[in-house]
Structure formats: C-alpha cells, structure tokens
Design a protein around this motif. Structure first.
Motif, PDB file in Angstrom:
ATOM      1  N   VAL A 167       0.850  -1.190   0.000  1.00  0.00           N
ATOM      2  CA  VAL A 167       0.000   0.000   0.000  1.00  0.00           C
ATOM      3  C   VAL A 167       0.886   1.241   0.000  1.00  0.00           C
ATOM      4  CG1 VAL A 167      -0.294  -0.017   2.521  1.00  0.00           C
ATOM      5  CG2 VAL A 167      -1.928   1.194   1.109  1.00  0.00           C
ATOM      6  N   TYR A 168       0.534   2.160  -0.893  1.00  0.00           N
ATOM      7  CA  TYR A 168       1.202   3.459  -0.970  1.00  0.00           C
ATOM      8  C   TYR A 168       0.260   4.476  -0.351  1.00  0.00           C
ATOM      9  CZ  TYR A 168       4.030   1.084  -4.481  1.00  0.00           C
ATOM     10  OH  TYR A 168       4.845   0.206  -5.138  1.00  0.00           O
ATOM     11  N   LEU A 169       0.759   5.251   0.612  1.00  0.00           N
ATOM     12  CA  LEU A 169      -0.079   6.208   1.311  1.00  0.00           C
ATOM     13  C   LEU A 169       0.769   7.293   1.958  1.00  0.00           C
ATOM     14  CD1 LEU A 169       0.648   5.251   4.371  1.00  0.00           C
ATOM     15  CD2 LEU A 169      -1.291   3.767   4.121  1.00  0.00           C
ATOM     16  N   LEU A 170       0.090   8.196   2.646  1.00  0.00           N
ATOM     17  CA  LEU A 170       0.751   9.174   3.509  1.00  0.00           C
ATOM     18  C   LEU A 170       0.471   8.737   4.933  1.00  0.00           C
ATOM     19  CD1 LEU A 170       0.002  12.737   2.086  1.00  0.00           C
ATOM     20  CD2 LEU A 170       2.206  11.612   2.295  1.00  0.00           C
ATOM     21  N   LYS A 171       1.500   8.515   5.714  1.00  0.00           N
ATOM     22  CA  LYS A 171       1.304   8.055   7.087  1.00  0.00           C
ATOM     23  C   LYS A 171       0.612   9.091   7.952  1.00  0.00           C
ATOM     24  CE  LYS A 171       4.669   4.410   7.421  1.00  0.00           C
ATOM     25  NZ  LYS A 171       5.794   3.832   8.129  1.00  0.00           N
ATOM     26  N   THR A 172       0.645  10.346   7.543  1.00  0.00           N
ATOM     27  CA  THR A 172      -0.005  11.404   8.310  1.00  0.00           C
ATOM     28  C   THR A 172      -1.469  11.595   7.924  1.00  0.00           C
ATOM     29  OG1 THR A 172       0.786  13.041   6.713  1.00  0.00           O
ATOM     30  CG2 THR A 172       2.143  12.682   8.685  1.00  0.00           C
ATOM     31  N   CYS A 173      -1.928  10.910   6.908  1.00  0.00           N
ATOM     32  CA  CYS A 173      -3.302  11.057   6.409  1.00  0.00           C
ATOM     33  C   CYS A 173      -4.262  10.202   7.237  1.00  0.00           C
ATOM     34  CB  CYS A 173      -3.353  10.639   4.937  1.00  0.00           C
ATOM     35  SG  CYS A 173      -5.013  10.540   4.258  1.00  0.00           S
TER      36      CYS A 173
ATOM     37  N   ASP B 159      -1.698  -8.870   5.303  1.00  0.00           N
ATOM     38  CA  ASP B 159      -0.505  -8.155   5.727  1.00  0.00           C
ATOM     39  C   ASP B 159      -0.045  -7.266   4.572  1.00  0.00           C
ATOM     40  OD1 ASP B 159       1.691  -7.441   7.267  1.00  0.00           O
ATOM     41  OD2 ASP B 159       2.909  -9.070   6.454  1.00  0.00           O
ATOM     42  N   PHE B 160       0.111  -5.988   4.836  1.00  0.00           N
ATOM     43  CA  PHE B 160       0.469  -5.059   3.783  1.00  0.00           C
ATOM     44  C   PHE B 160       1.800  -4.385   4.073  1.00  0.00           C
ATOM     45  CE2 PHE B 160      -4.078  -5.466   3.641  1.00  0.00           C
ATOM     46  CZ  PHE B 160      -4.310  -5.635   2.295  1.00  0.00           C
ATOM     47  N   GLU B 161       2.655  -4.378   3.070  1.00  0.00           N
ATOM     48  CA  GLU B 161       3.881  -3.598   3.144  1.00  0.00           C
ATOM     49  C   GLU B 161       3.464  -2.149   2.929  1.00  0.00           C
ATOM     50  OE1 GLU B 161       7.665  -2.649   0.299  1.00  0.00           O
ATOM     51  OE2 GLU B 161       6.881  -4.692   0.262  1.00  0.00           O
ATOM     52  N   VAL B 162       3.724  -1.300   3.907  1.00  0.00           N
ATOM     53  CA  VAL B 162       3.281   0.089   3.854  1.00  0.00           C
ATOM     54  C   VAL B 162       4.422   0.985   3.411  1.00  0.00           C
ATOM     55  CG1 VAL B 162       2.354   2.005   5.201  1.00  0.00           C
ATOM     56  CG2 VAL B 162       1.580  -0.327   5.665  1.00  0.00           C
ATOM     57  N   ARG B 163       4.132   1.829   2.444  1.00  0.00           N
ATOM     58  CA  ARG B 163       5.148   2.767   1.950  1.00  0.00           C
ATOM     59  C   ARG B 163       4.593   4.181   1.990  1.00  0.00           C
ATOM     60  NH1 ARG B 163       8.237   2.227  -3.472  1.00  0.00           N
ATOM     61  NH2 ARG B 163       9.064   4.305  -3.730  1.00  0.00           N
ATOM     62  N   ASP B 164       5.256   5.028   2.757  1.00  0.00           N
ATOM     63  CA  ASP B 164       4.891   6.433   2.851  1.00  0.00           C
ATOM     64  C   ASP B 164       5.510   7.155   1.658  1.00  0.00           C
ATOM     65  OD1 ASP B 164       4.551   9.123   3.438  1.00  0.00           O
ATOM     66  OD2 ASP B 164       5.052   8.897   5.557  1.00  0.00           O
ATOM     67  N   VAL B 165       4.670   7.664   0.759  1.00  0.00           N
ATOM     68  CA  VAL B 165       5.182   8.271  -0.472  1.00  0.00           C
ATOM     69  C   VAL B 165       5.835   9.633  -0.229  1.00  0.00           C
ATOM     70  CG1 VAL B 165       3.652   6.996  -2.010  1.00  0.00           C
ATOM     71  CG2 VAL B 165       2.913   9.210  -1.094  1.00  0.00           C
TER      72      VAL B 165
ATOM     73  N   LYS C 164      -2.968   9.769  -6.187  1.00  0.00           N
ATOM     74  CA  LYS C 164      -4.253   9.507  -5.545  1.00  0.00           C
ATOM     75  C   LYS C 164      -4.023   8.404  -4.513  1.00  0.00           C
ATOM     76  CE  LYS C 164      -7.846   9.568  -8.293  1.00  0.00           C
ATOM     77  NZ  LYS C 164      -8.906   9.139  -9.236  1.00  0.00           N
ATOM     78  N   ARG C 165      -4.436   8.641  -3.273  1.00  0.00           N
ATOM     79  CA  ARG C 165      -4.115   7.714  -2.190  1.00  0.00           C
ATOM     80  C   ARG C 165      -5.361   7.271  -1.442  1.00  0.00           C
ATOM     81  NH1 ARG C 165      -1.341  12.333  -1.854  1.00  0.00           N
ATOM     82  NH2 ARG C 165      -2.618  12.940  -0.108  1.00  0.00           N
TER      83      ARG C 165
END
Length: 122
Positions: A6-12, A27-33, A91-92
C-alpha cells in the motif's frame, strides 16, 4: 495470509482508517510516499496496471489547484512527469494486491477492495 503493498501518507487520517479496516484481511507492506517517493518506473507500473497516469492522479491536491493545473488540459506525459516529481499528486491510498490495483479513497473503491480481500481470504 494475503500479502500486498500500500502506498499512502502516514499522516493522512483517511489512509490510516482504511489501512486499519483492511488489515483484518492481510498483511500489507506500507510505503509512505512522502518519505520514500515513487520512482518513474513505479509510476509507470502503477499507471500501466490501471490504464493511464490520469487515473492515479489526485486532482483534489492543494498543489493541483495552487499551480492552476485544473485549468490546463494535461497530457498523459505531463501527468507522468508531475506524479514523479510531487508525492501529493498520487491519488491515495493505492493498494497493490496480486495483479489488482485499488486507487483512492472513494467509498466504491474501498468497497471493491474489501470485497476482493474477503473473497480471497476464504
């Protein structure tokens, strides 16, 4: 257990809420763009999976309005370039699971994501 990225903003807060909702399924690998921007190859890959750069472009971004981009008729190449230069234009969130891509936070997209996860988690 199902795995994905998942690509996202951790602050969102919206991204956090959606991630919490779907973590029940896998289980998702999280990536803060913001801290780890997408490469041009990654932008190309995501756009290729959905059928175009405009489909992963965030037209709700403040920067989109500030730069007057909403008044321009952007080409796919311009969308591509903007996506590679500015993380807020993605777009997230973007969920990549198997060969599927779920882009954005609309109710329809999240419902489709949840249904897909539930169907693969049986």
């Amino acid at each position: 257990m199902l795995r994905g990225k998942v690509y996202l903003l951790k602050t969102c807060s919206t991204c956090k809420r959606i991630l919490k909702q779907v973590k029940l399924f896998g289980d998702f690998e999280v990536r803060d763009v913001k801290t780890e921007p997408l490469t041009m190859d990654e932008v190309d890959e995501l756009a290729g999976k959905v059928g175009g750069y405009e489909l992963i472009f965030n037209k709700q971004s403040q920067k989109y309005r500030q730069e007057g981009l909403k008044n321009k008729d952007l080409t796919e190449e311009e969308y591509r370039q903007l996506l590679s230069e500015e993380y807020t234009f993605l777009k997230r969130p973007v969920f990549v699971i198997d060969d599927k891509l779920f882009v954005g936070n609309s109710k329809t997209t999240i419902d489709l994501l949840t249904k897909y996860l539930a169907s693969t988690n049986k």
